[in-house]
Scaffold this motif. Sequence first.
Motif, mmCIF file in Angstrom:
data_model
loop_
_atom_site.group_PDB
_atom_site.id
_atom_site.type_symbol
_atom_site.label_atom_id
_atom_site.label_comp_id
_atom_site.label_asym_id
_atom_site.label_seq_id
_atom_site.Cartn_x
_atom_site.Cartn_y
_atom_site.Cartn_z
ATOM 1 N N ARG A 192 3.085 -5.507 5.918
ATOM 2 C CA ARG A 192 1.948 -4.609 5.681
ATOM 3 C C ARG A 192 0.816 -5.293 4.906
ATOM 4 N N GLU A 242 -6.464 -3.485 3.488
ATOM 5 C CA GLU A 242 -7.310 -2.333 3.811
ATOM 6 C C GLU A 242 -7.294 -1.320 2.661
ATOM 7 N N GLU A 259 -2.488 -3.906 6.000
ATOM 8 C CA GLU A 259 -2.672 -2.531 5.505
ATOM 9 C C GLU A 259 -2.924 -2.534 4.003
ATOM 10 N N ASP A 308 0.835 -1.197 0.000
ATOM 11 C CA ASP A 308 0.000 0.000 0.000
ATOM 12 C C ASP A 308 0.872 1.249 0.000
ATOM 13 N N VAL A 309 2.177 1.065 0.207
ATOM 14 C CA VAL A 309 3.103 2.204 0.266
ATOM 15 C C VAL A 309 3.913 2.219 -1.033
#
Lengths: 389, 487
Positions: free
Chosen positions: A263, A269, A266, A218-219
């Motif tokens: 992650r 999400e 995350e 997600d990053v």
Amino acid sequence: MLNLHARASSARTQLDLPKPLVAKVTSNHNLPRQLRGLSAFLYEGQCSTLPTGFAAVLFRHGDAAIDPVGANNIELSAEQFYIAEGDVIRIHADLKISVIYRRNASSNALLVTEQCNSFCVMCSQPPKAHDDAYRIDDWIEAIPFIEDCCPELTITGGEPTLAGDKFFELITVIKAQLPRTAIHILTNGRNFKSVRLAQRLSEIRHPDLMLGIPLYSDVASIHNYVVQADGAFDETIAGIINLKRFGQKIELRVVIHAATFKRLPELAEFVARNLQFVDQVSLMGLELMGFARANLDEIWIDPASYQKELAQAVSILSRSRIRVLIFNHQLCVLLPELRKYAVKSISDWKREYMPECEGCIEADRNCGGFFSSAKHRYSKFITPIRAVT
Amino acid sequence: MLSRRFKDLSHYRQAEQLGYKLLPMRFSYLDENRYVLSNMVGEYLVLRRDCIEDIVEHRIQVSSTLYDDLKSKHFIYDESSQIAIPLLGLKYRTKLTQASHFTGLHMFVVTLRCDYSCPYCQVSRQTDDKIAYDMSQETADRALDMVFLSPNPAIKIEFQGGETLLNFPLIQYIVEHAEKRNKTHQRDLKFVIATNLSFCTDAILDYCSLHGISISTSLDGPEALHNKNRPRPGKNGHQLVVEGIKRIQRRLGKDCVSALMTSTLDSLSQAREIIDEYVALQLNEIFLRPMSPYGFAVRTGQIDKYNTARWLEFFKEGLAHILELNKNGYPIREIYSTIVLRKMLSPQEPGYVDLRSPAGAAIAGIVYNYDGNVYASDEARMLAEMMDDKFKLGNLHTDSYEAMLSNDELMDAIESSVTVSCPSCTDCAFLPYCGSDPVYHYATQHDVVGNKALSNFCTKNMGIFRHLISLMEDDPVSRNILRHWAS
């Protein structure tokens, strides 16, 4: 593991192969003459004299009792004995036979280029820069030999869209020749940042096509690190949105390794919030081929040690009504509640089991087993699943 | 170390070193120690106050988990990615998309007659022998014209009263004519009958089954409470509604019946008993509702008997009991919480008429009264029964669709009450979960915007938002249950 590119053991008659010969394998010695020029006859003792007119004749074992006729009589090596009716092969002048298509395989992969605009740290099929435009030409030529009962073809690379116009031509040919065949395209999606390209794909109007696009974090910076390309995250996300704007089906593919597992919740999400419209998310174990092996120490993590993150991600995605599947994991390392999401995904010709699997009731049944490359490293927590008594 | 041909993570993190920019965000206190930070589409984080100061002062350490979380949830962005803004735009459009669908809920007041005499009645029911209070077929036809002029692809027709089943022939007329018209309109058409079930027969249920009509009823709790809240000649209201619910569950299926409760002063001490009554009926949903400040509720003084703070206590006690039931294996959801949780935890907007901005009045839900008057909402009709016609849009027999929906009073009310531009709301972290209720604020403060510091709408909703977020922060088991409700 099956060897799809082996050399035959010998030629029993002279070879007449000015260029590599593409042929469909048949064991029907009564095949109408008009079709024999496109077929390789597989001799299995079904006739007392060899039929004539076939482009090639294949022998499984040295049956000397029958006299070869014509050119291209080839003795298969033992590792090629799996070649069967309906397969499509390419015979080269040096006796190498590539099995392009296996009718008995659940899915066949079409490697259309080894070029890639990403350079993933765990790539199982490391990119090569040289011009290999011949590959997609070969596939376009081979498609008409494939039987139209073929359930699915996977177009893979490298990055298939780098083949440009030919990429679209291949999909058009598959749709025309194999109208009932599903297409799965493995692409990093970056080129679809161009709205025009996404639109062009949609205009082929293929009824059953899905793009498998990797998203590793997600990053942005973590995703870019994994694919070793600045800006890749933005391009992939833009590509996904463009493709969806034109109604294309999308599978997100997340390969889980040391740089991506932390992650996972995350990321789930993020997908649930931003990309809830995707059709499927596939959470995948590492295949220890290519760069994955070169970078093994840096990226390896025992699947048993990321079960918590995996379970959270699965729960977030399934709660968001996104279809989620787990690929390339042995059932015994998955938490029991995750097993129902596991798919027996490893291609049969790559699938193996380990000595620890001895006595497991799921081996060869519901468990997908190991890539043959897992011999280099696999989970320390493999334990046979015993029958419930 | 990666092999020589690869660059390590720090290389790809370099762009982050150039500093970050803030995206639109709001923060409000949660409790003494914590704040809720939300972005423009309702993604949130619960943080300490000093942490929020660090964010705003650009002091968050690059590569820290918080830094990545803030980026991932679109509170900040940096040079490593420009995709946050288009994604936020996409999400914002998704949240607002229902506004463009226009009116989906069409309420038909088929009669004002009623066999009950509830002191909290928000409407002013009539005793059940006055045919003058029934909707006519002509009026129903004109209302159906309006229904199908709405562009919404999903249309829900809800029959309201009075007691709707006292005019069941008109319900049949409307259902059949709506179905007939829908053969050309092809909407996703649904019907709901709101009824106290006193007159519910098997023949009516068979009709509902044939036409896919679902039933919404009122059940205020155990027998004594229900019958006190909802008096009926013969004092058998509770028995009738319980029998009715069971009959529907058996004949139409569990999903075809839902029940609502309204809280009176007597209800507030019986949260558990009320919920247990729902469990005994094997209902899996309950809607805990405060009283609305309209109709008889105001005229009889019922509305003044408790304040919102007291009601919130009741709500929290009830929710705790509901969560306990879930933990013990009985799945039951509180509907209002579910609506709010969907706003908090999903990219979609649940489309609940009372929690929308722009307000849902007329443009999400609209009321066709028995006499042909058209109101912007159920509350607007209740207001009109109190002799205030502010939100009367016109009459089906004299005014056009266009004239009614471009009614100046309505347009002004909707426009001036959009939450992003309302005082207090504009800075509130809970804005993405809330909505605008101009009719309520007009009814209680004579101002469609209203002073939110004095607004029970605001007090109630803030209390619920804070409570739900606290539960999800502090109790992992509750968090899982609440997340499940939102799915």
